[in-house]
Scaffold this motif. Sequence first.
Motif, PDB file in Angstrom:
ATOM      1  N   ILE A   1       0.867  -1.172   0.000  1.00  0.00           N
ATOM      2  CA  ILE A   1       0.000   0.000   0.000  1.00  0.00           C
ATOM      3  C   ILE A   1       0.905   1.223   0.000  1.00  0.00           C
ATOM      4  O   ILE A   1       1.771   1.364   0.859  1.00  0.00           O
ATOM      5  CB  ILE A   1      -0.974   0.006   1.212  1.00  0.00           C
ATOM      6  CG1 ILE A   1      -1.840   1.258   1.199  1.00  0.00           C
ATOM      7  CG2 ILE A   1      -0.239  -0.133   2.522  1.00  0.00           C
ATOM      8  CD1 ILE A   1      -2.944   1.257   2.232  1.00  0.00           C
ATOM      9  N   ASN A   2       0.751   2.026  -1.021  1.00  0.00           N
ATOM     10  CA  ASN A   2       1.604   3.208  -1.184  1.00  0.00           C
ATOM     11  C   ASN A   2       3.085   2.843  -1.203  1.00  0.00           C
ATOM     12  O   ASN A   2       3.924   3.542  -0.633  1.00  0.00           O
ATOM     13  CB  ASN A   2       1.335   4.220  -0.061  1.00  0.00           C
ATOM     14  CG  ASN A   2      -0.067   4.789  -0.130  1.00  0.00           C
ATOM     15  OD1 ASN A   2      -0.629   4.958  -1.213  1.00  0.00           O
ATOM     16  ND2 ASN A   2      -0.646   5.071   1.028  1.00  0.00           N
TER      17      ASN A   2
ATOM     18  N   THR B   1       6.825   2.115  -3.000  1.00  0.00           N
ATOM     19  CA  THR B   1       7.586   2.690  -4.100  1.00  0.00           C
ATOM     20  C   THR B   1       7.776   1.640  -5.194  1.00  0.00           C
ATOM     21  O   THR B   1       7.812   0.437  -4.914  1.00  0.00           O
ATOM     22  CB  THR B   1       8.960   3.177  -3.629  1.00  0.00           C
ATOM     23  OG1 THR B   1       9.738   2.049  -3.208  1.00  0.00           O
ATOM     24  CG2 THR B   1       8.818   4.171  -2.481  1.00  0.00           C
TER      25      THR B   1
ATOM     26  N   TYR C   1      -2.276  -6.037  -2.727  1.00  0.00           N
ATOM     27  CA  TYR C   1      -2.207  -4.587  -2.939  1.00  0.00           C
ATOM     28  C   TYR C   1      -3.527  -3.941  -2.545  1.00  0.00           C
ATOM     29  O   TYR C   1      -4.516  -4.035  -3.252  1.00  0.00           O
ATOM     30  CB  TYR C   1      -1.896  -4.273  -4.402  1.00  0.00           C
ATOM     31  CG  TYR C   1      -1.117  -2.987  -4.572  1.00  0.00           C
ATOM     32  CD1 TYR C   1      -1.597  -1.782  -4.090  1.00  0.00           C
ATOM     33  CD2 TYR C   1       0.114  -2.975  -5.212  1.00  0.00           C
ATOM     34  CE1 TYR C   1      -0.887  -0.612  -4.231  1.00  0.00           C
ATOM     35  CE2 TYR C   1       0.841  -1.818  -5.363  1.00  0.00           C
ATOM     36  CZ  TYR C   1       0.334  -0.641  -4.873  1.00  0.00           C
ATOM     37  OH  TYR C   1       1.040   0.525  -5.014  1.00  0.00           O
TER      38      TYR C   1
ATOM     39  N   GLU D   1      -5.934  -0.535  -1.438  1.00  0.00           N
ATOM     40  CA  GLU D   1      -6.135   0.832  -1.932  1.00  0.00           C
ATOM     41  C   GLU D   1      -5.584   0.990  -3.343  1.00  0.00           C
ATOM     42  O   GLU D   1      -4.896   1.961  -3.672  1.00  0.00           O
ATOM     43  CB  GLU D   1      -5.507   1.851  -0.976  1.00  0.00           C
ATOM     44  CG  GLU D   1      -6.133   1.839   0.410  1.00  0.00           C
ATOM     45  CD  GLU D   1      -5.588   2.936   1.320  1.00  0.00           C
ATOM     46  OE1 GLU D   1      -4.902   3.846   0.814  1.00  0.00           O
ATOM     47  OE2 GLU D   1      -5.844   2.874   2.526  1.00  0.00           O
TER      48      GLU D   1
ATOM     49  N   THR E   1      -5.678   4.165  -5.614  1.00  0.00           N
ATOM     50  CA  THR E   1      -4.671   5.227  -5.609  1.00  0.00           C
ATOM     51  C   THR E   1      -3.646   5.034  -6.724  1.00  0.00           C
ATOM     52  O   THR E   1      -2.901   5.957  -7.051  1.00  0.00           O
ATOM     53  CB  THR E   1      -3.927   5.275  -4.261  1.00  0.00           C
ATOM     54  OG1 THR E   1      -3.219   4.038  -4.055  1.00  0.00           O
ATOM     55  CG2 THR E   1      -4.893   5.475  -3.112  1.00  0.00           C
TER      56      THR E   1
ATOM     57  N   ASN F   1       2.407   6.681 -11.152  1.00  0.00           N
ATOM     58  CA  ASN F   1       2.468   5.257 -10.827  1.00  0.00           C
ATOM     59  C   ASN F   1       2.621   4.396 -12.074  1.00  0.00           C
ATOM     60  O   ASN F   1       2.221   3.236 -12.083  1.00  0.00           O
ATOM     61  CB  ASN F   1       1.203   4.836 -10.067  1.00  0.00           C
ATOM     62  CG  ASN F   1       1.144   5.426  -8.669  1.00  0.00           C
ATOM     63  OD1 ASN F   1       2.057   5.254  -7.873  1.00  0.00           O
ATOM     64  ND2 ASN F   1       0.075   6.138  -8.377  1.00  0.00           N
TER      65      ASN F   1
END
Length: 409
Positions: A99-100, A102, A121, A123, A126, A135
Motif C-alpha cells: 500500500i503506497n 515505491t 495490494y 487501496e 490510488t 504510478n
Amino acid sequence: MSTLDRAFSALDAEGTAPVLMVKRSGPLLDAVEKFLRQFVAYPSDQAAAAHVLWIAHTHAMEAWESTPRIAFLSKEPGSGKSRALEVSELLVPNPVEAINVTPAYLFRKVGSEDGRPTILYDEIDTVFGPKAKENEEIRGLLNAGHRRHATAGRCVVRGKTVETEEIPAYCAVALAGLGSLPDTILTRSVIVRMRRRAPSETVMPFRRRLHVDEGTQLREALAAWMHSIEPELRDAWPDMPESVQDRDADVWEPLLAIADRAGGEWPARARVAAVSLVADSKESTPSLGVRLLMDLRQIFGSVDSLTTDEIIRRLCALPESPWGDLRGKPIDARGLANQLKGYGVHSKTIREGSKTLKGYARADLYDAWARYLPPSPDKSETCETSGTDADRVSDVTDVTQFPDDAEVF
C-alpha cells in the motif's frame, strides 16, 4: 472429526503430502473456506469459492502459463475488501502487503531470489483511479506480470553508466479498492464486488495473533497438497462452461484445474462461480463509446440516415443520457465524429429535401453494433446489409468497461 481435522489427518509428521492427501483434498478446500468465512462476508457463495481456489493456485505458480488476479472492489468503504486481503496473507506463500509502496520496493520484491511473492495490494484505486499520480511503473508491473516469463524493463544508473535490466514480473496478485479498474486489469482478474454487511450478516473480529496458527496450518497443508499434484496441473485442460471464453477462460483455467483435482462438489461449484462472476463483471458501466453505439441504435430505429444536428438533438433528449453535459458542454459534431471514428464510422453527405448536410447512415453502423452490442430484438439492425461486412459478422464480442469513476472525454 471436524472438517479441519479431516484435512490435516492426511499430513504425515514431516508435513509432506502422501497419496491420501490427493484423495482428500476436497475437505482441505472446505476447511480453507470455513476459515475465510469466519472473517469475510462474501457477496455470494460463488465469490467465496473463487477466493478459496485463487489462494490454492498461489501455491503452484510454476504450473500455470498465466496467473489470474483477484480484485475485491466496492462502491463504498467498509465493505470487507481489506479484510479479505488480511486473511489471505495467512494462507498464501511469501505474502507482500503493498500500500503506497515505491516502484523500486515492489520491483525488488517481485524479482527476489527468495521465491515468487504473492502481492496483496490494498487501496489500488490510488494507483489506477482518477486521483492516481506518478504510478506508471507499478501499473506496468501489474499489467505485465500475469504471464509466465514476463519481465519489467528498467534503466539503472551505475556510476556514469546507464544500463538496462529486466526484472521478472510474474507473480500472484490480489487487489482491493474503491470503484473499478482499467480493462487491462479487469479482464485478467476474478472480480469480487464486495458490499457492506447487512445487519443479519455477522463475522468474527480478525486478530492476526489469535488466528495465525490456524492460518499457518492451512497454508502448509495447501502447499503440501499443491506440490504433490503440480505435475498433473501442468498438463490439465479443464472443461470450460460455454459462456467462459477467450481471456475469461485464461483467468479461470487454473482455478477449474484445482477444483477438478479436489473432487467432490468443487468442480461444479467452480464452474458455477466462473459463469456467475464472469457475467457480473460484464455488468459494469459501459465505455462512453459503447454507450454512444447503444443510444444511436435506439435513436435511428428504422430510419436510414440522420443529419449530425438531428443526431445530437436526439442524443441530448434521451432520458438520463450523458450527451447534454460532457465536461459542462453538450456533445458537438466534432465530439461525435471523434467517438465514432474509432469504430470505423464516418460522416457522409446526407440529402434532406433540397439541402445537402453532413450526417450518418444507419447501414454504416451495422458492423459496430454487431461487434460491440448485444443482439438487438430487431434482427434487421444487425443483418440484411448491403455493401458492408456486417453480414459476415457472426460473433458479438464482450462489451468493455470503463471504471465507474473514470473521467468522460
